[in-house]
Design an enzyme around this catalytic site. Structure first.
Site, PDB file in Angstrom:
ATOM      1  N   GLU A   1       5.592   1.391   0.896  1.00 41.80           N
ATOM      2  CA  GLU A   1       6.169  -0.037   0.250  1.00 41.80           C
ATOM      3  C   GLU A   1       4.537   0.362  -0.885  1.00 41.80           C
ATOM      4  O   GLU A   1       4.128   1.163  -1.304  1.00 41.80           O
ATOM      5  CB  GLU A   1       5.299  -1.626   1.131  1.00 41.80           C
ATOM      6  CG  GLU A   1       5.960  -2.132   2.072  1.00 41.80           C
ATOM      7  CD  GLU A   1       6.270  -2.889   2.326  1.00 41.80           C
ATOM      8  OE1 GLU A   1       5.904  -3.737   1.697  1.00 41.80           O
ATOM      9  OE2 GLU A   1       5.973  -3.341   3.705  1.00 41.80           O
TER      10      GLU A   1
ATOM     11  N   SER B   1      10.167  -0.431   3.525  1.00 45.04           N
ATOM     12  CA  SER B   1       9.537  -1.408   4.902  1.00 45.04           C
ATOM     13  C   SER B   1      10.608  -2.418   5.170  1.00 45.04           C
ATOM     14  O   SER B   1      10.777  -2.750   3.444  1.00 45.04           O
ATOM     15  CB  SER B   1       8.434  -1.888   4.562  1.00 45.04           C
ATOM     16  OG  SER B   1       8.305  -2.910   5.694  1.00 45.04           O
ATOM     17  N   GLY B   2      11.764  -1.999   5.957  1.00 44.81           N
ATOM     18  CA  GLY B   2      12.776  -3.425   5.531  1.00 44.81           C
ATOM     19  C   GLY B   2      13.746  -2.697   5.775  1.00 44.81           C
ATOM     20  O   GLY B   2      15.016  -3.314   6.483  1.00 44.81           O
TER      21      GLY B   2
ATOM     22  N   THR C   1      12.495   1.221  12.286  1.00 48.75           N
ATOM     23  CA  THR C   1      12.926   1.199  14.145  1.00 48.75           C
ATOM     24  C   THR C   1      14.243   1.096  14.991  1.00 48.75           C
ATOM     25  O   THR C   1      14.504   1.238  15.688  1.00 48.75           O
ATOM     26  CB  THR C   1      11.556  -0.179  14.333  1.00 48.75           C
ATOM     27  OG1 THR C   1      10.198   0.047  13.590  1.00 48.75           O
ATOM     28  CG2 THR C   1      11.338  -0.319  15.122  1.00 48.75           C
TER      29      THR C   1
ATOM     30  N   SER D   1       7.274  -5.575   9.707  1.00 50.85           N
ATOM     31  CA  SER D   1       7.087  -4.148   9.572  1.00 50.85           C
ATOM     32  C   SER D   1       6.197  -3.443  10.584  1.00 50.85           C
ATOM     33  O   SER D   1       5.355  -4.211  10.870  1.00 50.85           O
ATOM     34  CB  SER D   1       6.111  -4.769   8.423  1.00 50.85           C
ATOM     35  OG  SER D   1       6.258  -2.985   7.114  1.00 50.85           O
ATOM     36  N   SER D   2       6.679  -1.882  11.448  1.00 52.15           N
ATOM     37  CA  SER D   2       5.731  -1.559  11.662  1.00 52.15           C
ATOM     38  C   SER D   2       4.743  -1.345  11.190  1.00 52.15           C
ATOM     39  O   SER D   2       4.837  -0.628   9.729  1.00 52.15           O
ATOM     40  CB  SER D   2       6.471   0.081  11.798  1.00 52.15           C
ATOM     41  OG  SER D   2       7.947  -0.721  12.968  1.00 52.15           O
TER      42      SER D   2
ATOM     43  N   GLY E   1       7.437   2.338   6.687  1.00 52.29           N
ATOM     44  CA  GLY E   1       8.063   2.703   5.877  1.00 52.29           C
ATOM     45  C   GLY E   1       6.441   1.888   4.805  1.00 52.29           C
ATOM     46  O   GLY E   1       5.973   1.266   4.552  1.00 52.29           O
TER      47      GLY E   1
ATOM     48  N   ASN F   1       8.577  -7.429   4.572  1.00 56.26           N
ATOM     49  CA  ASN F   1       9.353  -7.733   6.143  1.00 56.26           C
ATOM     50  C   ASN F   1       8.784  -8.169   6.433  1.00 56.26           C
ATOM     51  O   ASN F   1       7.642  -8.340   7.477  1.00 56.26           O
ATOM     52  CB  ASN F   1       9.107  -6.114   6.186  1.00 56.26           C
ATOM     53  CG  ASN F   1      10.197  -5.566   7.632  1.00 56.26           C
ATOM     54  OD1 ASN F   1      10.673  -6.795   8.499  1.00 56.26           O
ATOM     55  ND2 ASN F   1      10.125  -4.641   8.228  1.00 56.26           N
TER      56      ASN F   1
END
Length: 466
Positions: free
Chosen positions: A449, A164-165, A169, A224-225, A447, A221
């Site tokens: 995590e 993530s981050g 994207t 974050s998606s 992502g 993030n």
């Protein structure tokens, strides 16, 4: 030559370090009787590595200095974790190179700032070039996919994975931009930005919508998606973009009803709360994000340099671009507001092994009004469940915890169905008028995590990334 013979005096190796993860050390005396002595640090300290101890292994060898900073990790003599990390660090810190190849894989480091790497001139520089003939770049990956599509007449896919981050994207967006640019018949040569095709404009308009309903702030993030996204960019026989289709995976439904400390629910809820004073929102009964349980659990209401009210304007403008009119938008916001009110229901013991709703603030009434459903029936089935046998149907009261679980499940189900409906509306606007012959797929996977408490959804996400 055996591996052990490489560990001679003055050879450089990597050893574990609690602060920097890995650090360099120099072999003081060659491997002998299963023991290797190394020295490390500015004030040299001696460390004896005893291979007779269970689980102890020889430290990874350092690469020759002449290879450090190579733009392809497969060029290194030794390809292991410290070698990869050090090479990426040298390229990023010394030359500000965020891209590095590892064979046909592109490794990207998120610089957390805008860089002048994606102009029309750069697009033109990579157009038509072979994969390894230019410096590593996300455009090179997109060009290789497009070239394989047009020459080999085979569908292609670009897989974008990472924590993530990491910038997945954004990378997916640049792949799409590149494909739209190189397949467009009309570009403004005097401008640094190519003129966007209509389909690209529509795909870009989907981004604020999907980020509003599918992205959230996590501890790592700010945007974050919380879902996976696969976009098929559709081409005709002349290899020109004619449309797109989006599929989504693994929406993190649990975030609707629970957020860890310093995290937020989906952006759209905070956008609505920040815009509560808009005249058209007066019948949504909104308050600040601190007023609702579903937006207050993480005790994090603001994101640095983000204005939630302005973000809602962007979201509504994007919806308008994709054909979601103002009336439909208001209906969407009604459903979202109802979820917030359901989160504020106060469930208490009824004194007889069951539970009841104490609705002094009329949150139940407001939620049912917004959803257009019967108040009495909804209130009943939140605290009772139906049991059907072969001969009869019985109702059984639920205790407070079970009623709470029932309420949470309902909210998550409503949100997930609304999310899927919006995705369907986006796809209708991106659908081509003619049949496509080929596609390039871009997978922007969720992502990975690691939280103190990992949900089952997060486990599935991490497993998919692995």
């Amino acid at each position: 030559m055996s591996v052990e013979e490489l560990y001679v005096k003055d050879a450089e190796v990597w050893i574990r370090d609690p602060e920097t993860v890995w650090k360099r050390a120099t072999v003081k005396s060659a491997l002998k009787d299963g023991k290797l002595t190394v020295i490390h640090g500015d004030s040299p300290q001696e460390l004896v590595i005893d291979l007779s101890i269970s689980g102890t292994e020889l430290p990874p060898l350092c690469n020759p200095e002449i290879l450090i900073g190579e733009n392809d990790l497969t060029s290194l003599s030794y390809l292991h974790e410290p070698a990869v990390l050090h090479n990426l660090k040298v390229r990023f810190c010394n030359s500000y190179q965020i891209y590095t190849y590892c064979g046909i894989v592109l490794v990207a480091i998120n610089p957390y700032k805008s860089l002048p790497l994606y102009s029309n001139d750069v697009v033109q520089a990579y157009s038509g070039q072979d994969f390894f003939s230019m410096d590593p770049h996300v455009f090179a990956v997109a060009e290789e996919a497009y070239k394989s599509l047009s020459i080999e007449e085979k569908n292609q896919s670009v897989i974008i994975s990472g924590e993530s981050g990491a910038g997945k994207t954004v990378s997916a967006k640049y792949v799409m931009r590149y494909l739209a640019a190189v397949t467009s018949d009309w570009k403004d040569a005097a401008s640094d930005h190519h003129k966007e095709t209509q389909i690209e404009q529509r795909v870009l308009a989907s981004n604020p919508i999907m980020e509003a309903i599918g992205n959230a702030k996590t501890t790592r993030n700010d945007n974050s998606s919380r879902f996976g996204k696969y976009i098929e960019i559709l081409f005709n026989q002349k290899h020109t973009i004619i449309g797109a289709n989006m599929r989504t995976y693994l929406l993190e439904k649990s975030r609707v009803t629970f957020q860890a400390s310093e995290e937020r629910n989906y952006h759209i809820f905070y956008q609505l709360c920040a815009s509560k004073d808009l005249p058209e929102f007066c019948e949504l009964y909104l308050g600040s994000s601190e007023d609702f349980e579903f937006t207050n659990q993480g005790n994090c209401h603001q994101i640095n340099n983000v204005n939630d009210m302005e973000e809602l304007e962007n979201t509504r403008e994007a919806m308008q671009t994709l054909g979601i009119n103002e009336q439909t938008q208001l209906e969407i916001f009604q459903i979202l507001s109802a979820i917030l009110h359901l989160g504020n229901l106060n469930l208490v013991d009824d004194g007889n092994e069951g539970s009841k709703i104490s609705d002094s603030n009329n949150h139940m009434k407001k939620a049912c009004e917004l959803l257009g459903i019967d108040l009495e029936q909804t209130a009943m089935w939140l605290v009772y469940r139906k049991i059907q046998t072969m001969n009869e149907i019985m109702t059984k009261p639920l205790n407070c915890q079970d009623s709470l679980n029932s309420r949470n499940a309902l909210c998550r189900h409503i949100y997930a169905n609304l999310f899927n409906w919006i995705v369907d509306q986006v796809n209708k606007m991106l659908s081509p008028n003619i049949k496509s012959s080929q596609f390039i797929g871009v997978l922007d996977i969720y992502g990975f995590e690691t939280f103190k408490v990992n949900s089952f959804e997060q486990f599935c996400i991490n497993y998919a990334n692995e």
